[in-house]
Scaffold this active site. Structure first.
Site, mmCIF file in Angstrom:
data_model
loop_
_atom_site.group_PDB
_atom_site.id
_atom_site.type_symbol
_atom_site.label_atom_id
_atom_site.label_comp_id
_atom_site.label_asym_id
_atom_site.label_seq_id
_atom_site.Cartn_x
_atom_site.Cartn_y
_atom_site.Cartn_z
ATOM 1 N N LYS A 47 0.859 -1.190 0.000
ATOM 2 C CA LYS A 47 0.000 0.000 0.000
ATOM 3 C C LYS A 47 0.891 1.235 0.000
ATOM 4 C CE LYS A 47 -2.051 -1.110 3.842
ATOM 5 N NZ LYS A 47 -1.481 -2.447 4.120
ATOM 6 N N ASN A 104 -6.953 -6.302 -6.190
ATOM 7 C CA ASN A 104 -7.231 -4.883 -6.417
ATOM 8 C C ASN A 104 -8.653 -4.657 -6.924
ATOM 9 O OD1 ASN A 104 -4.783 -4.043 -5.500
ATOM 10 N ND2 ASN A 104 -3.890 -3.656 -7.503
ATOM 11 N N PHE A 124 -11.792 -0.552 3.647
ATOM 12 C CA PHE A 124 -12.215 -0.057 2.335
ATOM 13 C C PHE A 124 -13.725 0.155 2.250
ATOM 14 C CE2 PHE A 124 -7.992 -1.493 1.551
ATOM 15 C CZ PHE A 124 -7.511 -0.683 0.532
ATOM 16 N N ALA A 172 -16.721 6.091 2.359
ATOM 17 C CA ALA A 172 -17.204 6.855 1.205
ATOM 18 C C ALA A 172 -16.285 8.046 0.957
ATOM 19 C CB ALA A 172 -18.621 7.346 1.463
ATOM 20 N N CYS A 221 -2.479 1.949 -8.988
ATOM 21 C CA CYS A 221 -2.886 0.546 -9.076
ATOM 22 C C CYS A 221 -4.343 0.350 -9.490
ATOM 23 C CB CYS A 221 -2.631 -0.146 -7.732
ATOM 24 S SG CYS A 221 -0.882 -0.264 -7.283
ATOM 25 N N LYS A 261 -5.695 1.431 -13.231
ATOM 26 C CA LYS A 261 -5.139 0.693 -14.370
ATOM 27 C C LYS A 261 -5.365 -0.811 -14.244
ATOM 28 C CE LYS A 261 -0.291 0.046 -12.901
ATOM 29 N NZ LYS A 261 -0.313 -1.427 -13.019
#
Length: 463
Positions: A168, A229, A270, A273, A281, A284
């Site tokens: 990260k 990801n 994760f 908001a 990362c 793409k």
């Protein structure tokens, strides 16, 4: 062990420095002569907490060397990491030109037996392309195309393993030194098994207390990185869409986050908001995985929605501002707190701030911007984005200076320095007495008490 790392960006530099810190002899090779000169002079081309000290320690001990000499770098090592960029191509797929150029360079100088470890994020099947590129160069040198034949005749030989990174930005050094998992994809051949054991030996110091190494086939290892990801990006976009709905329904996304995160099957990570994901990362990798699936006639409908939702989310702050102040923002000055795509990095790639700043300027506004570490990089990328409107941006020395003469405050990146502002002081300095918070950093009641209007994402707005 003797290790070479091709590429001195986020992944390559962290990998090389941390492996040297663990006692290995590491050579980092890069085609960018200016970057190599900077590193050899003690400089660091990126901002990553803790990295400067680790690099300095490795250089001082003589275990970390930076060079542009490919031949010496290949000859030096038992394990060769490929950690160069895989930027998105025009069609969204990962561009492998740098990876394959490194592979050809290795093939031109290969001696003995080497493990070639793909550390770059690459599509499934890349290891086979790397092996083909190396073999092609060996054929030009008169060696056999068959690995078994090369072994029998004592010719240069190699194996390609997939060793994806899970670092990260902002915590990369800690992530490398205390990995949650180490994934090694190797084929079941004599060379593959030999390469696997060498990789296990290299990573042994990082798994002493608990072996987190996961061994799998090469293609599964390559897909694992993209899948990880893609899953994280999905969680982000899902919460952003829920946040937008929460506003319409009069619900509070922060309370919703706590409610669903308490379920151990979901967890809290994760689920915040905000203004959408960015960086090197997620954008793409999501695009590349979508392209890979499309090429095989297997559309990833959920991930396609994730990408579209993220692009839409980057427009949310601008829409909130227009709803409050109208489409013509001429004469208004916005203080922008935070420019990098996330805290603890200077990475501006696909940063939501770039989308917002471009819109504000297009609508006639002026900007006073501050970021704790990304100012230099922000000036560079915004100059490319904005052409002739850069003169309406003032880059300030502090976040306090950014609000001087500003009408409205917008928070785009959740740096710690922004966590506890004096709201009463802000109320006296911001002529429009409004804060647009793209990271939900504050409790609406605290902002309201100071007489400020507050516009977060998916929470109660204070008009």
């Amino acid at each position: 062990m003797n290790v070479t790392v091709f590429g001195s960006g986020y992944v390559g530099l962290v990998t090389g420095a941390c492996l040297a810190d663990a006692g290995n002899q590491v050579v980092c090779v890069d085609v960018d002569e200016a970057k190599v000169a900077l590193l050899n002079a003690g400089g660091i081309p990126i901002h990553e907490p803790g990295l400067e000290g680790v690099v300095a320690s490795g250089r001082a001990a003589g275990r970390l060397v930076f060079t542009t000499n490919v031949a010496e770098a290949v000859d030096h090592s038992d394990i060769l990491f490929i950690a160069v960029g895989t930027p998105p191509d025009e069609n969204g797929s990962a561009d492998l030109k740098y990876v394959l150029e490194v592979a050809r360079s290795i093939g031109r100088h290969l001696t003995g037996f080497k493990v070639i470890a793909d550390k770059s994020t690459v599509p499934v099947g890349t290891a086979e392309q790397v092996a083909a590129a190396v073999t092609g160069e060996l054929l030009k040198r008169g060696y056999s195309a068959s690995a078994d034949e090369r072994i029998r005749q004592g010719q240069p030989d190699f194996t390609v393993v997939a060793n994806p990174e899970f670092l990260k930005e902002g915590a990369a050094v800690a992530d490398f030194n205390r990995p949650e998992r180490i994934i090694i994809g190797a084929d079941d051949t004599t060379s593959g098994r030999r390469g696997l054991e060498m990789m296990r030996y290299l990573y042994a110091p990082f798994t002493l207390n608990h072996d987190r190494t996961m061994v799998m086939d090469v293609r599964s290892a390559e897909l694992t990185k993209y899948a990880a990801n893609a899953m994280l990006a999905t969680r982000i976009s899902f919460m952003n869409e829920l946040a937008n709905l929460a506003e319409d329904l009069g619900a509070d996304i922060e309370l919703v986050r706590r409610g669903i995160g308490s379920d151990p099957r979901i967890g809290y990570s994760f689920l915040y908001a905000g203004t959408g994901y960015g960086g090197s990362c997620f954008p793409k990798d999501v695009s590349a995985l979508l392209r890979t699936a499309s090429e095989r006639g297997r559309p990833l409908r959920v991930l396609d929605a994730v990408e579209r939702a993220n692009e839409a989310q980057k427009q949310v702050l601008g829409a909130k501002i227009r709803e409050r102040f109208g489409d013509d923002l001429s004469g208004l000055t916005f203080a922008i707190w935070g420019l990098s795509f996330k805290p603890n990095t200077d990475d501006m790639r696909d940063a939501p701030s770039r989308v917002l700043i471009a819109e504000l300027l297009r609508r006639g506004a002026s900007i006073r911007a501050f970021d704790p570490v990304a100012m230099t990089e922000a000036k560079r990328v915004l100059a490319l984005d904005l052409d002739d409107s850069l003169d309406r941006i003032v880059f300030t020395e502090t976040h306090g200076e950014a609000v001087e003469g500003a009408d409205i405050l917008v928070i785009v990146t959740e740096w710690k320095v922004f966590r506890a502002p004096d709201f009463h002081a802000l109320a006296t300095r911001l002529s429009k007495k409004a804060i647009f918070d793209g990271r939900n950093m504050y409790e609406p009641s605290a902002v309201e008490e100071a007489g400020l209007s507050y516009f977060p994402i998916g929470r109660r707005q204070v008009q």
